[in-house]
Scaffold this active site. Structure first.
Site, PDB file in Angstrom:
ATOM      1  N   GLU A   1       0.329 -16.479   9.806  1.00 53.64           N
ATOM      2  CA  GLU A   1      -0.644 -16.510   8.693  1.00 53.64           C
ATOM      3  C   GLU A   1      -0.557 -17.837   7.952  1.00 53.64           C
ATOM      4  O   GLU A   1      -0.556 -17.883   6.721  1.00 53.64           O
ATOM      5  CB  GLU A   1      -0.363 -15.369   7.707  1.00 53.64           C
ATOM      6  CG  GLU A   1      -0.299 -14.000   8.329  1.00 53.64           C
ATOM      7  CD  GLU A   1      -0.089 -12.872   7.329  1.00 53.64           C
ATOM      8  OE1 GLU A   1      -0.254 -13.082   6.114  1.00 53.64           O
ATOM      9  OE2 GLU A   1       0.255 -11.759   7.776  1.00 53.64           O
TER      10      GLU A   1
ATOM     11  N   GLU B   1       6.156  -6.764   6.196  1.00 54.44           N
ATOM     12  CA  GLU B   1       6.733  -6.926   4.849  1.00 54.44           C
ATOM     13  C   GLU B   1       7.584  -5.743   4.388  1.00 54.44           C
ATOM     14  O   GLU B   1       7.422  -5.246   3.273  1.00 54.44           O
ATOM     15  CB  GLU B   1       5.601  -7.195   3.841  1.00 54.44           C
ATOM     16  CG  GLU B   1       4.792  -8.431   4.186  1.00 54.44           C
ATOM     17  CD  GLU B   1       3.546  -8.620   3.309  1.00 54.44           C
ATOM     18  OE1 GLU B   1       3.350  -7.850   2.363  1.00 54.44           O
ATOM     19  OE2 GLU B   1       2.775  -9.554   3.587  1.00 54.44           O
TER      20      GLU B   1
HETATM   21  O1  9MR Z   1      -6.317 -12.203   3.421  1.00 52.63           O
HETATM   22  C1  9MR Z   1      -6.167 -10.815   3.115  1.00 52.63           C
HETATM   23  C2  9MR Z   1      -7.030 -10.450   1.918  1.00 52.63           C
HETATM   24  O2  9MR Z   1      -8.402 -10.591   2.235  1.00 52.63           O
HETATM   25  C3  9MR Z   1      -6.750  -9.004   1.521  1.00 52.63           C
HETATM   26  O3  9MR Z   1      -7.432  -8.716   0.310  1.00 52.63           O
HETATM   27  C4  9MR Z   1      -5.246  -8.788   1.332  1.00 52.63           C
HETATM   28  C5  9MR Z   1      -4.938  -7.337   1.077  1.00 52.63           C
HETATM   29  O4  9MR Z   1      -5.320  -6.570   2.181  1.00 52.63           O
HETATM   30  O5  9MR Z   1      -4.546  -9.167   2.505  1.00 52.63           O
HETATM   31  C6  9MR Z   1      -4.697 -10.527   2.815  1.00 52.63           C
HETATM   32  O6  9MR Z   1      -3.908 -10.843   3.934  1.00 52.63           O
HETATM   33  C7  9MR Z   1      -2.504 -10.623   3.773  1.00 52.63           C
HETATM   34  C8  9MR Z   1      -1.963 -10.128   5.090  1.00 52.63           C
HETATM   35  O7  9MR Z   1      -2.646  -8.966   5.488  1.00 52.63           O
HETATM   36  C9  9MR Z   1      -0.464  -9.854   5.005  1.00 52.63           C
HETATM   37  N1  9MR Z   1       0.250 -11.009   4.496  1.00 52.63           N
HETATM   38  C10 9MR Z   1      -0.258 -11.596   3.275  1.00 52.63           C
HETATM   39  C11 9MR Z   1      -1.749 -11.909   3.424  1.00 52.63           C
HETATM   40  C12 9MR Z   1      -2.279 -12.585   2.170  1.00 52.63           C
HETATM   41  O8  9MR Z   1      -2.196 -11.696   1.074  1.00 52.63           O
END
Ligand code: 9MR
Length: 330
Positions: A240, A134
């Site tokens: 994802e 990102e």
């Molecule tokens: O699913 C993840 C959630 O449990 C965490 O709180 C969050 C922050 O670390 O990240 C979520 O996963 C993200 C991923 O790492 C990057 N792309 C977006 C995902 C959804 O927010």
């Protein structure tokens, strides 16, 4: 578990690996579903910088090790997520003991040390890494503001890839982002990748996160995106995927159960998207769903805490949904 339900990754054996996320709770509650339907896993949070290296003198590998080991014991591929992200980058990385900002060289040195240590720690047990996550802005600027950009400049992206490749030249290195297939953001991600490739930066693939919803997103948009990246000679993964039954900014919905109509629209979305993924199997190296059952999804807390969503393939009791059926019968 219903033995009549086909194994999802079995159905896709000739196409690409099918992944899901893992964490401690998912592995303890859903391991039967995970091992039956998925042959690739991504630790959801345990490989993030703040989890592994929360402060200067602390390294925590145990949680991630357990999950990577779960994958190995079950002959699964393990995706590494993530080395560099604007989120979860602890303050200590950019400051000295007095809390003052440190120089570009120090941050670059710390980044190299970190990437080297982590990539080597997991070695080939992690077959591919999301190296940078990102980094592109959603608005009309190019790069997303971050501590990395601020201290190192835009070179932080290529440096991260170079450090990861030096640490282990065997593994595949991905740039990962959301909405990387759409509109102006898609154009920016594309030009970032093209630029990296033209400078021989070791980037091997683009991770299309695939956080969709049935209101704003159209699966057809995936086609032109896949062709565009394929022309660059680069591989793709959907890293994802989930498909919300609400529009992405729908904060006020208080639905207690998803309606049949919503679940059917969601199934149609999954069906069309997977039809496209299958058509482009020569370019797509894997599809990962960001969750196992609707019992646990990050979407329950996004865009607002506690608004329940049902974006996955299995319902809250682990039964296959219309969305699951739509991608295993073709
Ligand atoms: O699913 C993840 C959630 O449990 C965490 O709180 C969050 C922050 O670390 O990240 C979520 O996963 C993200 C991923 O790492 C990057 N792309 C977006 C995902 C959804 O927010």
């Amino acid at each position: 578990m219903n033995s009549k339900v086909p194994s999802l990754c079995g159905v896709y054996k000739e196409y690409f690996p099918i992944g899901t996320i893992v964490n401690d709770e998912l592995v303890s509650k859903d391991s039967e579903l995970i091992t039956k339907h998925f042959n690739s896993i991504t630790p959801e949070n345990e490989l993030k910088l703040n989890k592994i290296h929360p402060d200067k003198d602390t390294f925590i590998f145990e949680e991630a090790d357990k999950l990577v080991d779960f994958g190995r014991r079950n002959n699964m591929l393990v995706r590494g997520h993530v080395l560099v992200w604007h989120d979860h980058s602890p303050e200590w990385f950019f400051t000295n003991d007095k809390g003052e900002k440190v120089s570009r060289e120090i941050v670059l040195g710390r980044l190299q040390e970190y990437i080297n240590l982590v990539v080597k720690h997991f070695g080939n047990n992690i077959y591919c890494w999301d190296v940078v996550n990102e980094a592109i802005a959603d608005d009309n600027t190019f790069y997303r503001p971050s501590k990395w950009l601020e201290t190192i400049g835009e070179e932080f992206i290529e440096k991260a890839f170079i450090f990861a490749h030096e640490a282990n030249p065997d593994i595949k290195l991905y740039y990962n982002d959301y909405n990387a297939e759409m509109g102006e953001k898609g154009d920016k991600v594309y030009s970032l990748i093209k630029g990296l490739l033209s400078r021989d930066v070791p980037v091997h693939g683009v991770g299309i996160q695939g956080h969709y919803d049935i209101v704003f997103h159209k699966p057809e948009a995936l086609k032109s995106m896949i062709e565009r990246y394929a022309d660059l000679g680069i591989k793709l993964q959907i890293t994802e995927m989930d498909v919300s039954v609400f529009g992405f900014d729908d904060r006020n919905n208080t639905l207690q159960r998803p309606t049949t109509e919503l679940l059917e629209r969601q199934a149609e979305f999954y069906e069309k998207a997977f039809e496209i993924f299958r058509e482009y199997k020569s370019v797509i190296e894997g599809v990962t769903i960001w969750g196992v059952t609707d019992r646990y999804t990050w979407k329950d807390d996004f865009p607002v805490n506690g608004r329940k969503d049902w974006p996955l393939l299995f319902d809250e009791s682990g039964e296959p949904k219309a969305a699951f059926n739509s991608i295993v019968s073709f």
